[in-house]
Design a protein around this motif. Sequence first.
Motif, PDB file in Angstrom:
ATOM      1  N   HIS A  34       0.777  -1.113  -0.105  1.00 31.12           N
ATOM      2  CA  HIS A  34      -0.154  -0.008   0.255  1.00 31.12           C
ATOM      3  C   HIS A  34       0.893   1.252   0.073  1.00 31.12           C
ATOM      4  CE1 HIS A  34      -3.036   3.025   0.788  1.00 31.12           C
ATOM      5  NE2 HIS A  34      -2.265   3.415   2.015  1.00 31.12           N
ATOM      6  N   LEU A  35       1.885   1.371   0.894  1.00 32.41           N
ATOM      7  CA  LEU A  35       2.685   2.552   0.947  1.00 32.41           C
ATOM      8  C   LEU A  35       3.542   2.755  -0.418  1.00 32.41           C
ATOM      9  CD1 LEU A  35       3.899   2.117   4.734  1.00 32.41           C
ATOM     10  CD2 LEU A  35       2.332   3.659   3.511  1.00 32.41           C
ATOM     11  N   ARG A  39       3.444   6.126  -2.699  1.00 32.86           N
ATOM     12  CA  ARG A  39       4.466   6.726  -3.045  1.00 32.86           C
ATOM     13  C   ARG A  39       4.542   7.021  -4.723  1.00 32.86           C
ATOM     14  NH1 ARG A  39       7.663   3.347  -1.073  1.00 32.86           N
ATOM     15  NH2 ARG A  39       7.962   2.303  -2.697  1.00 32.86           N
ATOM     16  N   ASP A  40       3.929   5.988  -5.440  1.00 27.41           N
ATOM     17  CA  ASP A  40       4.158   5.876  -6.764  1.00 27.41           C
ATOM     18  C   ASP A  40       2.967   6.607  -7.506  1.00 27.41           C
ATOM     19  OD1 ASP A  40       6.705   4.810  -6.464  1.00 27.41           O
ATOM     20  OD2 ASP A  40       5.893   2.930  -6.858  1.00 27.41           O
ATOM     21  N   GLY A  41       1.934   6.941  -6.662  1.00 27.67           N
ATOM     22  CA  GLY A  41       0.804   7.367  -7.090  1.00 27.67           C
ATOM     23  C   GLY A  41      -0.154   6.639  -8.077  1.00 27.67           C
ATOM     24  N   VAL A  42      -0.192   5.051  -7.295  1.00 29.42           N
ATOM     25  CA  VAL A  42      -0.889   4.258  -8.176  1.00 29.42           C
ATOM     26  C   VAL A  42      -2.253   3.790  -7.225  1.00 29.42           C
ATOM     27  CG1 VAL A  42      -0.922   1.846  -8.986  1.00 29.42           C
ATOM     28  CG2 VAL A  42       0.975   3.265  -9.175  1.00 29.42           C
ATOM     29  N   LYS A  43      -3.138   3.954  -7.939  1.00 27.07           N
ATOM     30  CA  LYS A  43      -4.634   3.574  -7.228  1.00 27.07           C
ATOM     31  C   LYS A  43      -4.866   2.139  -7.478  1.00 27.07           C
ATOM     32  CE  LYS A  43      -6.528   8.028  -7.606  1.00 27.07           C
ATOM     33  NZ  LYS A  43      -7.664   8.998  -7.743  1.00 27.07           N
ATOM     34  N   HIS A  44      -5.224   1.513  -6.089  1.00 27.28           N
ATOM     35  CA  HIS A  44      -6.117   0.006  -6.328  1.00 27.28           C
ATOM     36  C   HIS A  44      -7.218  -0.103  -5.852  1.00 27.28           C
ATOM     37  CE1 HIS A  44      -6.159  -4.364  -5.670  1.00 27.28           C
ATOM     38  NE2 HIS A  44      -5.042  -4.457  -6.142  1.00 27.28           N
ATOM     39  N   PRO A  45      -8.210  -0.523  -6.893  1.00 25.20           N
ATOM     40  CA  PRO A  45      -9.657  -0.308  -6.624  1.00 25.20           C
ATOM     41  C   PRO A  45     -10.288  -1.234  -5.422  1.00 25.20           C
ATOM     42  CG  PRO A  45      -9.434  -1.422  -8.591  1.00 25.20           C
ATOM     43  CD  PRO A  45      -8.156  -0.849  -8.101  1.00 25.20           C
TER      44      PRO A  45
END
Length: 292
Positions: A34-35, A39-45
């Motif tokens: 998650h962190l 940090r990389d600006g990646v979303k997970h639905p």
Amino acid sequence: MTAATAITEVLDPAVWRARRQAHEQLVDGWLATHLARRRDGVKHPVHDFLFTYYSHRPAQLRRWHPGAGVLLIDGEPARDYVAADGGVLLDPTLLAKRAEAVRWIRDLLAATASRPAQLGCFGMHEWAMVYRQTQQEVRHNAWPLRLSPAATAEVVEDRGVRCTHFDAFRFFTAPARPLNVHQPSRELQPVLEQPGCLHANMDLYKWAYKLSPLVPSELVTACFALSREIRVLDMRASPYDLDALGFPPVRIETPEGRADYAAQQRDFATRAAPLRAALTAHCDALLTLPAP
């Protein structure tokens, strides 16, 4: 009342430090991906829900607490802790400040547990959240719907919606709300909430962390672990196509998919029951402690 008279359990340094270390290692395993995504600006639905919808921050989840009345021998005073008899324990005045919230949570948990599980919703709440919206309008618009918007709306209209959970219902689209058999509200929450609801069982994590630090962190993480699993079913049964993320759909628009969903829903209700009972018991114990 002095801090010492609030002591109900004493933990030696080796015991509580081992529990703290085990807790931190468990939580670190959940937080690492998650962190990194954050940090990389990646979303997970699927997995972001546990850190965005729920307000408990990663650092709060990672901090270990033994619960109210537990003396940690050789512990050092820190936030929320006071010195007592060769160690530290949670400040007894915390409970007095939060007694009303503890009582409300306890009554909600008990009321929910008193009802039979309803297993006929088939996860239609997620479909009602995208009802009559375009692909661009839906919440997780980076991910395609499995069916066209028109076909998605047809499923909602054919199956109907039987959602009892206010915090799901409030995200329904405006045209979907009248289609729901129930009209949940915050005031009706203690009346409608029932133990078959995926969101009511995910919310055990919310009630656990809202009771923190008065309850042991091991109970908070047990609720988090269950919530994490339930969220997967929640989104697999949704109208989104998340196969590329490793989440094959539970096709609730088919008889086979509905049977699969109901079976998993029943299993989660069974697994949630002892956690709900444990939280209720902790609330009862807290409410019987003498006032400082």
